[in-house]
Write a protein that holds these residues in place. Sequence first.
Motif, PDB file in Angstrom:
ATOM      1  N   UNK A  93       0.831  -1.199   0.000  1.00 46.71           N
ATOM      2  CA  UNK A  93       0.000   0.000   0.000  1.00 46.71           C
ATOM      3  C   UNK A  93       0.866   1.251   0.000  1.00 46.71           C
ATOM      4  N   UNK A  94       0.224   2.378  -0.216  1.00 45.14           N
ATOM      5  CA  UNK A  94       0.868   3.689  -0.081  1.00 45.14           C
ATOM      6  C   UNK A  94      -0.213   4.689   0.317  1.00 45.14           C
ATOM      7  N   UNK A  95       0.069   5.507   1.308  1.00 47.29           N
ATOM      8  CA  UNK A  95      -0.838   6.595   1.690  1.00 47.29           C
ATOM      9  C   UNK A  95      -0.280   7.887   1.096  1.00 47.29           C
ATOM     10  N   UNK A  96      -1.179   8.793   0.750  1.00 44.03           N
ATOM     11  CA  UNK A  96      -0.722  10.014   0.088  1.00 44.03           C
ATOM     12  C   UNK A  96      -1.572  11.204   0.492  1.00 44.03           C
ATOM     13  N   UNK A  97      -0.984  12.384   0.306  1.00 45.83           N
ATOM     14  CA  UNK A  97      -1.699  13.658   0.398  1.00 45.83           C
ATOM     15  C   UNK A  97      -1.147  14.562  -0.690  1.00 45.83           C
ATOM     16  N   UNK A  98      -2.023  14.961  -1.590  1.00 42.35           N
ATOM     17  CA  UNK A  98      -1.663  15.918  -2.637  1.00 42.35           C
ATOM     18  C   UNK A  98      -2.010  17.306  -2.122  1.00 42.35           C
ATOM     19  N   UNK A  99      -1.055  18.221  -2.171  1.00 38.29           N
ATOM     20  CA  UNK A  99      -1.237  19.553  -1.592  1.00 38.29           C
ATOM     21  C   UNK A  99      -1.353  20.625  -2.668  1.00 38.29           C
ATOM     22  N   UNK A 100      -1.823  21.792  -2.253  1.00 39.24           N
ATOM     23  CA  UNK A 100      -1.958  22.974  -3.124  1.00 39.24           C
ATOM     24  C   UNK A 100      -2.853  22.705  -4.325  1.00 39.24           C
ATOM     25  N   UNK A 101      -3.956  21.996  -4.085  1.00 41.33           N
ATOM     26  CA  UNK A 101      -4.916  21.695  -5.144  1.00 41.33           C
ATOM     27  C   UNK A 101      -6.030  22.739  -5.031  1.00 41.33           C
ATOM     28  N   UNK A 102      -6.119  23.626  -6.001  1.00 44.82           N
ATOM     29  CA  UNK A 102      -7.112  24.695  -5.934  1.00 44.82           C
ATOM     30  C   UNK A 102      -8.498  24.174  -6.308  1.00 44.82           C
ATOM     31  N   UNK A 103      -9.504  25.015  -6.120  1.00 54.09           N
ATOM     32  CA  UNK A 103     -10.878  24.642  -6.455  1.00 54.09           C
ATOM     33  C   UNK A 103     -10.939  24.143  -7.896  1.00 54.09           C
ATOM     34  N   UNK A 104     -11.666  23.040  -8.098  1.00 53.08           N
ATOM     35  CA  UNK A 104     -11.808  22.485  -9.437  1.00 53.08           C
ATOM     36  C   UNK A 104     -12.059  20.991  -9.387  1.00 53.08           C
ATOM     37  N   UNK A 105     -12.020  20.380 -10.545  1.00 55.14           N
ATOM     38  CA  UNK A 105     -12.289  18.962 -10.715  1.00 55.14           C
ATOM     39  C   UNK A 105     -11.024  18.279 -11.220  1.00 55.14           C
TER      40      UNK A 105
END
Length: 170
Positions: A93-105
């Motif tokens: 497995x791998x856990x993640x957090x993507x940062x600096x994602x602005x409003x959108x899809x």
Amino acid sequence: MKNSLTLYALIMMFFTIISINGCSNKDNPVTPVGPENNTISGEITFVDTNFITTGGKYNISAFPNPSVPPTYWFGPPTSFDTLVIFKESGVYKARYTLKSVSNGSYVVAVGFRKDTGGQSPIMGVYGCDTARSSNGSMCFLNPTRVNITDNAGVTGINFLSWADTTKKVY
């Protein structure tokens, strides 16, 4: 009598100040509830164990929603990070957090980024059941999107991915 009332009043003020000051949070800050703003996070479960150990890194990326698929695979991601893979209860497995994602899809995908450049295979896409779908390679045409609204973070974006780059989705 007047002196004892004054002494009593001073003692009460002292204890009031101590109790109010004791409630201060400067040494015990309040931890915010929920995900950090403008983030996408979750867990990747790898469905095989054929990992590449040299020549690149496994990564996760958030691609902005395109008007016509599959153009999102050809542009740069809005956010990406290298995956740290671990084994838990016999499963990789791998856990993640993507940062600096602005409003959108966004389309969230697992890939393997080669050290020497060239096309990076996509081995997993959020909303596509990589291991069980007979048309898993076609899922990239209309994958599930992750929406950031009012700068809120999104958690629980968990999905399956191949480790073997020859079993790529795209």
